[in-house]
Design a protein around this motif. Structure first.
Motif, PDB file in Angstrom:
ATOM      1  N   GLY A 299       0.859  -1.192   0.000  1.00 47.04           N
ATOM      2  CA  GLY A 299       0.000   0.000   0.000  1.00 47.04           C
ATOM      3  C   GLY A 299       0.888   1.232   0.000  1.00 47.04           C
ATOM      4  O   GLY A 299       2.124   1.125   0.000  1.00 47.04           O
ATOM      5  N   CYS A 300       0.280   2.402  -0.027  1.00 43.19           N
ATOM      6  CA  CYS A 300       1.034   3.665  -0.009  1.00 43.19           C
ATOM      7  C   CYS A 300       0.518   4.536   1.143  1.00 43.19           C
ATOM      8  O   CYS A 300      -0.651   4.458   1.492  1.00 43.19           O
ATOM      9  N   GLY A 301       1.379   5.395   1.663  1.00 43.69           N
ATOM     10  CA  GLY A 301       0.960   6.352   2.685  1.00 43.69           C
ATOM     11  C   GLY A 301       0.437   5.636   3.918  1.00 43.69           C
ATOM     12  O   GLY A 301       1.049   4.684   4.436  1.00 43.69           O
ATOM     13  N   SER A 302      -0.726   6.078   4.399  1.00 44.16           N
ATOM     14  CA  SER A 302      -1.309   5.440   5.582  1.00 44.16           C
ATOM     15  C   SER A 302      -1.665   3.983   5.307  1.00 44.16           C
ATOM     16  O   SER A 302      -1.637   3.153   6.223  1.00 44.16           O
ATOM     17  N   ALA A 303      -2.004   3.692   4.066  1.00 43.65           N
ATOM     18  CA  ALA A 303      -2.334   2.294   3.722  1.00 43.65           C
ATOM     19  C   ALA A 303      -1.100   1.414   3.933  1.00 43.65           C
ATOM     20  O   ALA A 303      -1.198   0.274   4.394  1.00 43.65           O
ATOM     21  N   TYR A 304       0.092   1.954   3.608  1.00 41.09           N
ATOM     22  CA  TYR A 304       1.324   1.181   3.833  1.00 41.09           C
ATOM     23  C   TYR A 304       1.552   0.985   5.338  1.00 41.09           C
ATOM     24  O   TYR A 304       1.911  -0.104   5.787  1.00 41.09           O
ATOM     25  N   VAL A 346      -3.695  -2.831  -0.071  1.00 41.50           N
ATOM     26  CA  VAL A 346      -4.547  -1.989   0.778  1.00 41.50           C
ATOM     27  C   VAL A 346      -4.708  -0.625   0.118  1.00 41.50           C
ATOM     28  O   VAL A 346      -3.707  -0.002  -0.266  1.00 41.50           O
ATOM     29  N   SER A 347      -5.948  -0.164  -0.006  1.00 38.55           N
ATOM     30  CA  SER A 347      -6.157   1.179  -0.560  1.00 38.55           C
ATOM     31  C   SER A 347      -7.533   1.701  -0.188  1.00 38.55           C
ATOM     32  O   SER A 347      -8.528   1.006  -0.381  1.00 38.55           O
ATOM     33  N   GLN A 348      -7.574   2.896   0.340  1.00 41.59           N
ATOM     34  CA  GLN A 348      -8.846   3.542   0.633  1.00 41.59           C
ATOM     35  C   GLN A 348      -9.596   3.825  -0.663  1.00 41.59           C
ATOM     36  O   GLN A 348     -10.736   3.455  -0.832  1.00 41.59           O
ATOM     37  N   SER A 349      -8.917   4.525  -1.570  1.00 40.46           N
ATOM     38  CA  SER A 349      -9.566   4.995  -2.791  1.00 40.46           C
ATOM     39  C   SER A 349      -9.726   3.900  -3.832  1.00 40.46           C
ATOM     40  O   SER A 349     -10.612   3.970  -4.675  1.00 40.46           O
ATOM     41  N   GLY A 350      -8.841   2.912  -3.776  1.00 40.79           N
ATOM     42  CA  GLY A 350      -8.840   1.901  -4.834  1.00 40.79           C
ATOM     43  C   GLY A 350      -8.351   2.466  -6.159  1.00 40.79           C
ATOM     44  O   GLY A 350      -8.568   1.873  -7.215  1.00 40.79           O
ATOM     45  N   GLU A 351      -7.670   3.609  -6.108  1.00 45.33           N
ATOM     46  CA  GLU A 351      -7.222   4.262  -7.339  1.00 45.33           C
ATOM     47  C   GLU A 351      -5.732   4.546  -7.357  1.00 45.33           C
ATOM     48  O   GLU A 351      -5.214   4.970  -8.387  1.00 45.33           O
ATOM     49  N   THR A 352      -5.051   4.427  -6.216  1.00 45.82           N
ATOM     50  CA  THR A 352      -3.640   4.826  -6.136  1.00 45.82           C
ATOM     51  C   THR A 352      -2.825   4.080  -7.194  1.00 45.82           C
ATOM     52  O   THR A 352      -2.794   2.843  -7.213  1.00 45.82           O
ATOM     53  N   LEU A 353      -2.172   4.842  -8.060  1.00 45.02           N
ATOM     54  CA  LEU A 353      -1.548   4.233  -9.234  1.00 45.02           C
ATOM     55  C   LEU A 353      -0.466   3.222  -8.861  1.00 45.02           C
ATOM     56  O   LEU A 353      -0.396   2.138  -9.434  1.00 45.02           O
ATOM     57  N   SER A 397     -11.638  14.057   3.974  1.00 50.67           N
ATOM     58  CA  SER A 397     -10.406  14.698   4.418  1.00 50.67           C
ATOM     59  C   SER A 397      -9.224  13.990   3.754  1.00 50.67           C
ATOM     60  O   SER A 397      -9.218  12.758   3.658  1.00 50.67           O
ATOM     61  N   VAL A 398      -8.247  14.768   3.298  1.00 52.10           N
ATOM     62  CA  VAL A 398      -7.113  14.146   2.601  1.00 52.10           C
ATOM     63  C   VAL A 398      -6.435  13.112   3.491  1.00 52.10           C
ATOM     64  O   VAL A 398      -6.080  12.024   3.052  1.00 52.10           O
ATOM     65  N   VAL A 399      -6.282  13.438   4.785  1.00 54.99           N
ATOM     66  CA  VAL A 399      -5.610  12.463   5.649  1.00 54.99           C
ATOM     67  C   VAL A 399      -6.589  11.365   6.047  1.00 54.99           C
ATOM     68  O   VAL A 399      -7.759  11.607   6.297  1.00 54.99           O
ATOM     69  N   LEU A 598      -0.752  18.040  -0.889  1.00 52.14           N
ATOM     70  CA  LEU A 598      -1.196  16.644  -0.791  1.00 52.14           C
ATOM     71  C   LEU A 598      -2.493  16.427  -1.564  1.00 52.14           C
ATOM     72  O   LEU A 598      -3.274  17.349  -1.755  1.00 52.14           O
ATOM     73  N   ALA A 599      -2.703  15.199  -1.992  1.00 49.70           N
ATOM     74  CA  ALA A 599      -3.937  14.841  -2.707  1.00 49.70           C
ATOM     75  C   ALA A 599      -4.548  13.622  -2.041  1.00 49.70           C
ATOM     76  O   ALA A 599      -3.838  12.823  -1.428  1.00 49.70           O
ATOM     77  N   LYS A 600      -5.844  13.497  -2.168  1.00 56.17           N
ATOM     78  CA  LYS A 600      -6.525  12.366  -1.532  1.00 56.17           C
ATOM     79  C   LYS A 600      -6.182  11.057  -2.232  1.00 56.17           C
ATOM     80  O   LYS A 600      -5.878  10.068  -1.584  1.00 56.17           O
ATOM     81  N   SER A 601      -6.315  11.031  -3.547  1.00 58.11           N
ATOM     82  CA  SER A 601      -5.894   9.801  -4.227  1.00 58.11           C
ATOM     83  C   SER A 601      -4.861  10.162  -5.266  1.00 58.11           C
ATOM     84  O   SER A 601      -5.074  11.045  -6.095  1.00 58.11           O
ATOM     85  N   VAL A 602      -3.749   9.472  -5.172  1.00 53.33           N
ATOM     86  CA  VAL A 602      -2.611   9.813  -6.016  1.00 53.33           C
ATOM     87  C   VAL A 602      -2.636   8.895  -7.236  1.00 53.33           C
ATOM     88  O   VAL A 602      -2.180   7.755  -7.182  1.00 53.33           O
ATOM     89  N   THR A 603      -3.178   9.441  -8.321  1.00 58.28           N
ATOM     90  CA  THR A 603      -3.397   8.613  -9.504  1.00 58.28           C
ATOM     91  C   THR A 603      -2.296   8.800 -10.543  1.00 58.28           C
ATOM     92  O   THR A 603      -2.476   8.458 -11.698  1.00 58.28           O
TER      93      THR A 603
HETATM   94  C1  G6P Z   1      -2.380   9.783  -0.479  1.00 57.15           C
HETATM   95  C2  G6P Z   1      -3.181  10.255   0.718  1.00 57.15           C
HETATM   96  C3  G6P Z   1      -2.897   9.360   1.913  1.00 57.15           C
HETATM   97  C4  G6P Z   1      -3.179   7.913   1.560  1.00 57.15           C
HETATM   98  C5  G6P Z   1      -2.385   7.472   0.319  1.00 57.15           C
HETATM   99  C6  G6P Z   1      -2.827   6.106  -0.192  1.00 57.15           C
HETATM  100  O1  G6P Z   1      -1.030  10.026  -0.280  1.00 57.15           O
HETATM  101  O2  G6P Z   1      -2.855  11.590   1.013  1.00 57.15           O
HETATM  102  O3  G6P Z   1      -3.702   9.751   3.010  1.00 57.15           O
HETATM  103  O4  G6P Z   1      -2.862   7.092   2.640  1.00 57.15           O
HETATM  104  O5  G6P Z   1      -2.597   8.397  -0.751  1.00 57.15           O
HETATM  105  O6  G6P Z   1      -4.142   6.198  -0.661  1.00 57.15           O
HETATM  106  P1  G6P Z   1      -5.124   4.972  -0.814  1.00 57.15           P
HETATM  107  O7  G6P Z   1      -6.359   5.562  -1.420  1.00 57.15           O
HETATM  108  O8  G6P Z   1      -4.448   3.999  -1.750  1.00 57.15           O
HETATM  109  O9  G6P Z   1      -5.346   4.384   0.515  1.00 57.15           O
END
Ligand code: G6P
Length: 605
Positions: A299-304, A346-353, A397-399, A598-603
């Motif tokens: 995962g990335c960010g908090s997902a990681y 793991v991904s909140q958005s399901g879009e993180t590239l 919220s972005v975080v 910062l962005a919510k989903s980093v595509t």
């Molecule tokens: C961005 C957000 C983080 C998030 C990360 C992974 O960096 O600012 O808050 O944890 O993406 O996003 P995801 O949607 O894959 O959980």
């Protein structure tokens, strides 16, 4: 990141599009724009900065019953008025908004320039506008199709033409596009957030699909114009999910939603008969699970960070070797995909590239991957072989807060299930289930009495640098606490395993460097107390995040949270640190829901 909104119907499009753009602000962006069609002509308005800057340059009552709009996060070319979308062709006959990246844009641009086209922006998207304009196809949909067939890369696009002002053409390849069905009016968006105020009846486009959207309805087809029949479904979100209600920020609203989010996560998943867990969509038989030799979580960010916690919890409960890695690192190191390894994305958005690409790399090499995802039907969810949804509702919220907590609950459930298939005793399973059931109420207790957290936050808000330390399962808590704090308050914060403190960072501990010590009442308590003593001896102020009954004489501040079982303690300790980060950001008057850069989903990469 980038967001798309579109409208065609009987009302003036501009107010609807502007409201849609505001709903997408949470994703992060640096410019915005809108194109309206009226009297066979296009009108374009674009502005660097926030949606308010765009609002300021719009005429008082912009006319036009069809339009597209966009928020852009700069990738190709700096944030500027001219690089903002929509992008027109030279004659301003058509306008395009685009999410994603056109990988072969340089080659296409060279070809177009050789044929006399003059480019105005530095964007890859402008290529698409010129390609569509150059097509001699009989209608806009065919022109878009022929242009898209030449494109390599990811896209979600929406296109309008001044001379065909009754239709929006949308298409998807790797970047979401949703069509919203109204009453003799239709909407398009890249995110349901922009639609729910108007309709919950939506059609999700799949990769390779194109839709012609008019006020009366929509027609879907493939890139090769083969018809595709699609029926609208009800979007699993409500307007309330996108409103702050009585809360000052989405972050604090989402922190407050955590007891409910945990309850939803547990709903239907606890198997009280066998003291285990069950899942609807894991798509793994117990026979397959028993053969698993290793688990790798990405995962990335908090997902990681949640993945680091998950690896620890699953390894403890199921005795399967488990590890976590940032998805971005994994995808670029030509990873060995072992047949006995189960991969979890793991991904909140399901879009993180980066996470999506890691999943595709695993699948390309024949590996099996399950997802822990919040956004239902998202790209990563669909790319996985199975998995579990968080059902935490949209996180604006972005975080990440509630989805981080729900993911940790997800890992505990997986650990319980995998463990009970292997060696975890029924009594141990029963104890974990009871602890899981108690979580919502324990989170409520933390939310109901935040006085000590607020005192600690008032102290920390004065700091320039901070450390967060923890051991074992306390270390991901420290990592997420430091990440949360730096994201929303911009206070420099680093997390260290408590044992590593004396191997370097201790050199920087002074009376000006507060240290948050994650100090659960567990087997490592004495070790943690020794680390705290090292900080105290250097006059570093200590905030002890701990459990009832723990005495930490060296601490300047105590934040005490209810005790659970060791595998679930990180959830409760983590909630306290979310509140602390929020309070610091509030004191420092930061842009809490949309932190800078910062962005919510980093595509994008
Ligand atoms: C961005 C957000 C983080 C998030 C990360 C992974 O960096 O600012 O808050 O944890 O993406 O996003 P995801 O949607 O894959 O959980």
């Amino acid at each position: 990141m980038c967001g798309i909104v579109g409208y065609v119907g009987r009302q003036d499009a501009a107010p609807i599009l502007m409201e849609g753009l505001k709903r997408l602000e949470y994703r992060g962006y640096d410019s915005a724009g809108i194109a309206l069609a009226r009297s066979k002509k296009l009108k374009l308005f674009k502005a660097q900065g926030k949606v308010q800057a765009l609002e300021a340059i719009l005429p008082e009552q912009p006319k036009g019953q069809i339009g597209i709009a966009h928020t852009r996060w700069a990738t190709h070319g700096e944030p500027s008025d001219v690089n903002a979308h929509p992008h027109p062709d030279g004659a301003e006959r058509i306008a395009v908004v685009h999410n994603g990246i056109i990988e072969n844009a340089p080659a296409l641009k060279a070809e177009l320039e050789a044929s006399g086209v003059v480019f105005r922006s530095d964007t890859d998207t402008e290529v698409l506008a010129h390609l569509i304009a150059q097509s001699d196809a009989p209608n806009l949909a065919d022109a878009v199709r022929s242009a898209l067939r030449r494109i390599q890369g990811a896209y979600g696009v929406a296109v309008i033409a001044g001379d065909q002002p009754d239709q929006i053409i949308v298409a998807r390849n790797g970047s979401p596009v949703i069509v919203g069905v109204g009453n003799r009016e239709m909407f398009v968006a890249s995110d349901a957030a922009a639609l729910v105020r108007h309709t919950q009846q939506v059609v999700y486009l799949n990769d390779g699909e194109v839709a012609t959207v008019t006020a009366e309805g929509f027609e879907t087809s493939t890139l090769d114009a083969a018809p595709v029949h699609k029926t609208p479904v009800t979007a699993p979100v409500a307007q309330d999910d996108y409103d702050k209600g009585a809360h000052e920020h989405f972050m604090v609203k989402e922190i407050a939603e955590q007891p409910d989010a945990v309850e939803r996560m547990l709903q239907g998943r606890l198997d009280l008969r066998f003291n285990s867990a069950h899942f609807g969509g894991l798509n793994l038989t117990p026979r397959e699970l028993i053969d698993i030799e290793r688990i790798k979580i990405l995962g990335c960010g908090s997902a990681y960070i949640s993945a680091c916690n998950g690896a620890y919890v699953i390894e403890q409960l199921a005795r399967i070797p488990a590890s976590a890695e940032p998805a971005s690192e994994f995808r670029y190191r030509n990873p060995v995909i072992e047949p006995g390894t189960l991969y979890i994305a793991v991904s909140q958005s399901g879009e993180t590239l980066d996470t999506l690409m890691a999943v595709e790399e695993i699948k390309r090499k024949g590996g099996r991957v399950i997802g822990i995802i919040n956004a239902v039907g998202s790209t990563i969810a669909r790319a996985c072989d199975g998995g579990l949804y968080l059902h935490a509702g949209p996180e604006i919220s972005v975080v990440s807060t509630k989805t981080f907590t729900s993911t940790l609950v997800g890992f505990a459930l997986l650990g319980l299930y995998f463990g009970r298939i292997r060696d975890l005793a029924p009594t141990a399973g029963e104890k974990l289930i009871k602890a899981l059931q108690a979580l919502p109420e324990q989170i409520r207790q933390i939310l109901d009495d935040t006085a000590a957290i607020e005192t600690a936050a008032t102290f920390c808000a004065k700091a320039r640098d901070m450390y967060f330390i923890g051991r074992g399962l306390g270390f991901p808590v420290a990592q997420e606490g430091a990440l949360k704090l730096k994201e929303v308050s911009y206070i420099h914060a680093e997390a260290y395993p408590a044992s590593e403190l004396k191997h370097g960072p201790l050199a920087l501990v002074t009376p000006e460097t507060p240290v948050v010590a994650v100090l659960p009442d567990d087997a490592l308590l004495d070790k943690n107390l020794s680390s705290i003593a090292e900080v105290h001896a250097r006059k570093g102020p200590v905030i002890a995040l701990t459990h009832p009954g723990v005495v930490c004489a060296a601490a300047d501040h105590h934040v005490v949270v209810p005790k659970s079982v060791p595998e679930l303690d990180p959830i409760l300790l983590g909630v306290a640190l979310q509140i602390m980060a929020y309070r610091c950001a509030l004191i420092l008057e930061r842009d809490i829901d949309q932190p800078r850069n910062l962005a919510k989903s980093v595509t994008v990469e």
